[in-house]
Enzyme design. Sequence first.
Site, PDB file in Angstrom:
ATOM      1  N   GLU A   1      -5.196  -4.735  10.772  1.00 15.76           N
ATOM      2  CA  GLU A   1      -4.184  -3.692  10.942  1.00 15.76           C
ATOM      3  C   GLU A   1      -4.480  -2.912  12.227  1.00 15.76           C
ATOM      4  O   GLU A   1      -5.338  -2.022  12.220  1.00 15.76           O
ATOM      5  CB  GLU A   1      -4.213  -2.716   9.760  1.00 15.76           C
ATOM      6  CG  GLU A   1      -3.846  -3.320   8.434  1.00 15.76           C
ATOM      7  CD  GLU A   1      -3.270  -2.267   7.482  1.00 15.76           C
ATOM      8  OE1 GLU A   1      -2.194  -2.543   6.920  1.00 15.76           O
ATOM      9  OE2 GLU A   1      -3.853  -1.188   7.328  1.00 15.76           O
TER      10      GLU A   1
ATOM     11  N   GLY B   1       2.748   2.443  10.831  1.00 14.19           N
ATOM     12  CA  GLY B   1       3.741   3.507  10.706  1.00 14.19           C
ATOM     13  C   GLY B   1       4.466   3.847  12.003  1.00 14.19           C
ATOM     14  O   GLY B   1       5.203   4.820  12.067  1.00 14.19           O
TER      15      GLY B   1
ATOM     16  N   GLU C   1      -6.877   4.706   7.874  1.00 16.02           N
ATOM     17  CA  GLU C   1      -6.640   6.112   7.514  1.00 16.02           C
ATOM     18  C   GLU C   1      -7.848   6.696   6.791  1.00 16.02           C
ATOM     19  O   GLU C   1      -8.156   7.880   6.931  1.00 16.02           O
ATOM     20  CB  GLU C   1      -5.352   6.217   6.676  1.00 16.02           C
ATOM     21  CG  GLU C   1      -4.121   5.983   7.562  1.00 16.02           C
ATOM     22  CD  GLU C   1      -2.912   5.395   6.854  1.00 16.02           C
ATOM     23  OE1 GLU C   1      -2.880   5.358   5.610  1.00 16.02           O
ATOM     24  OE2 GLU C   1      -1.977   4.970   7.568  1.00 16.02           O
TER      25      GLU C   1
ATOM     26  N   GLY D   1       2.912  -1.020   4.330  1.00 18.27           N
ATOM     27  CA  GLY D   1       2.920   0.394   3.969  1.00 18.27           C
ATOM     28  C   GLY D   1       4.324   0.852   3.633  1.00 18.27           C
ATOM     29  O   GLY D   1       4.847   0.591   2.544  1.00 18.27           O
ATOM     30  N   GLY D   2       4.974   1.514   4.590  1.00 20.30           N
ATOM     31  CA  GLY D   2       6.276   2.140   4.357  1.00 20.30           C
ATOM     32  C   GLY D   2       7.302   1.234   3.687  1.00 20.30           C
ATOM     33  O   GLY D   2       8.002   1.662   2.759  1.00 20.30           O
TER      34      GLY D   2
ATOM     35  N   ASN E   1       0.863  -1.188   0.000  1.00 16.67           N
ATOM     36  CA  ASN E   1       0.000   0.000   0.000  1.00 16.67           C
ATOM     37  C   ASN E   1       0.899   1.236   0.000  1.00 16.67           C
ATOM     38  O   ASN E   1       1.478   1.582   1.026  1.00 16.67           O
ATOM     39  CB  ASN E   1      -0.897  -0.036   1.244  1.00 16.67           C
ATOM     40  CG  ASN E   1      -1.779   1.196   1.357  1.00 16.67           C
ATOM     41  OD1 ASN E   1      -1.814   2.030   0.447  1.00 16.67           O
ATOM     42  ND2 ASN E   1      -2.477   1.311   2.470  1.00 16.67           N
ATOM     43  N   TRP E   2       0.991   1.867  -1.161  1.00 17.75           N
ATOM     44  CA  TRP E   2       1.907   3.013  -1.278  1.00 17.75           C
ATOM     45  C   TRP E   2       1.337   4.279  -0.646  1.00 17.75           C
ATOM     46  O   TRP E   2       2.016   5.293  -0.555  1.00 17.75           O
ATOM     47  CB  TRP E   2       2.261   3.240  -2.763  1.00 17.75           C
ATOM     48  CG  TRP E   2       3.267   2.246  -3.269  1.00 17.75           C
ATOM     49  CD1 TRP E   2       3.476   0.969  -2.821  1.00 17.75           C
ATOM     50  CD2 TRP E   2       4.225   2.443  -4.318  1.00 17.75           C
ATOM     51  NE1 TRP E   2       4.490   0.365  -3.527  1.00 17.75           N
ATOM     52  CE2 TRP E   2       4.965   1.248  -4.454  1.00 17.75           C
ATOM     53  CE3 TRP E   2       4.526   3.515  -5.167  1.00 17.75           C
ATOM     54  CZ2 TRP E   2       5.989   1.101  -5.392  1.00 17.75           C
ATOM     55  CZ3 TRP E   2       5.543   3.358  -6.108  1.00 17.75           C
ATOM     56  CH2 TRP E   2       6.267   2.168  -6.212  1.00 17.75           C
ATOM     57  N   LYS E   3       0.070   4.243  -0.265  1.00 15.21           N
ATOM     58  CA  LYS E   3      -0.578   5.416   0.353  1.00 15.21           C
ATOM     59  C   LYS E   3      -0.337   6.645  -0.518  1.00 15.21           C
ATOM     60  O   LYS E   3      -0.297   6.532  -1.743  1.00 15.21           O
ATOM     61  CB  LYS E   3      -0.085   5.580   1.798  1.00 15.21           C
ATOM     62  CG  LYS E   3      -0.247   4.284   2.610  1.00 15.21           C
ATOM     63  CD  LYS E   3      -0.053   4.458   4.081  1.00 15.21           C
ATOM     64  CE  LYS E   3      -0.254   3.119   4.782  1.00 15.21           C
ATOM     65  NZ  LYS E   3      -0.165   3.221   6.236  1.00 15.21           N
TER      66      LYS E   3
ATOM     67  N   SER F   1       3.616  -1.958  10.394  1.00 14.85           N
ATOM     68  CA  SER F   1       5.062  -2.025  10.649  1.00 14.85           C
ATOM     69  C   SER F   1       5.681  -3.365  10.261  1.00 14.85           C
ATOM     70  O   SER F   1       6.615  -3.839  10.919  1.00 14.85           O
ATOM     71  CB  SER F   1       5.373  -1.675  12.112  1.00 14.85           C
ATOM     72  OG  SER F   1       4.977  -0.332  12.384  1.00 14.85           O
TER      73      SER F   1
ATOM     74  N   HIS G   1      -9.522   1.082   5.032  1.00 18.42           N
ATOM     75  CA  HIS G   1      -8.252   1.314   5.740  1.00 18.42           C
ATOM     76  C   HIS G   1      -8.501   2.293   6.884  1.00 18.42           C
ATOM     77  O   HIS G   1      -9.302   3.218   6.756  1.00 18.42           O
ATOM     78  CB  HIS G   1      -7.206   1.873   4.770  1.00 18.42           C
ATOM     79  CG  HIS G   1      -5.829   1.845   5.341  1.00 18.42           C
ATOM     80  ND1 HIS G   1      -5.405   2.769   6.279  1.00 18.42           N
ATOM     81  CD2 HIS G   1      -4.791   1.002   5.148  1.00 18.42           C
ATOM     82  CE1 HIS G   1      -4.157   2.474   6.627  1.00 18.42           C
ATOM     83  NE2 HIS G   1      -3.760   1.411   5.955  1.00 18.42           N
TER      84      HIS G   1
END
Length: 250
Positions: free
Chosen positions: A166, A172, A98, A232-233, A11-13, A211, A96
Amino acid sequence: MTVRKILIAGNWKMNWGPGSVAEVDLVRRGADDLSGVELSIHPPAVFACKVAERLAGSAVRLGGQDCHWEPSGARTGDVSAGMWAEVGAAFVIVGHSERRADHGESNAVVAAKAASVQAVGLTPIVCVGETLAERQDGRTLEVIGRQLDESVPDSILNQPLVLAYEPVWAIGSGLTPTPQQIIDVHASMRAALAGRAADLGPGVRLLYGGSVKPSNAAELLALPEVNGALVGGASLKAADFLAIAAAAPM
Ligand code: 13P
């Protein structure tokens, strides 16, 4: 026995930069050695066509990060599930945390989005997860259970579906739940699905997200009922993303 191929979804957000296309190319190349694992890249919507072009003919799937629940119309700023299908996506993430936090998305909205994804033949990745306060109050399983009941009604269970656990506090932050905490949540999700649709629930893959990185991927992906990861990251760098995928039990 139900075979669930491990899915590692990136997930590149809201991240994209001058080197992003090169990272997509590197994932594509690296995926050749990882045929036991399914990989997907979920770029920001405006770059979907560019990523689709780079992934054409490869086994790496394109995915969306979100969609509107309506197929078309006066919905400024939104994209529909059908549009994701048209650019060749296989998956669309919905619900998600977010999106739930930044856009006030309720479980009912998430369910409508998931249904719209299935209506165009794609697979929704429905996210659930507790906040830190909810965990500290001992309400994790209750919160996840309610999110599952309301975001994933039976009609959605009858069609291709992926779920992602999640924990909001693990996203993150560099923090991850203990293995036992993940085992407990995934077991409760699997039991809830089995209780509702004994013949259908077993095919649903349960991803863990929050994470995930190369250094913890092997431990996380080996846990019972963890059928992949939503990253994610660490998905922004091909080397890290591929290292996570390579850590999956095959
Ligand atoms: P991080 O891997 O950056 O913690 O993000 C997890 C996530 O939210 C994936 O959807």
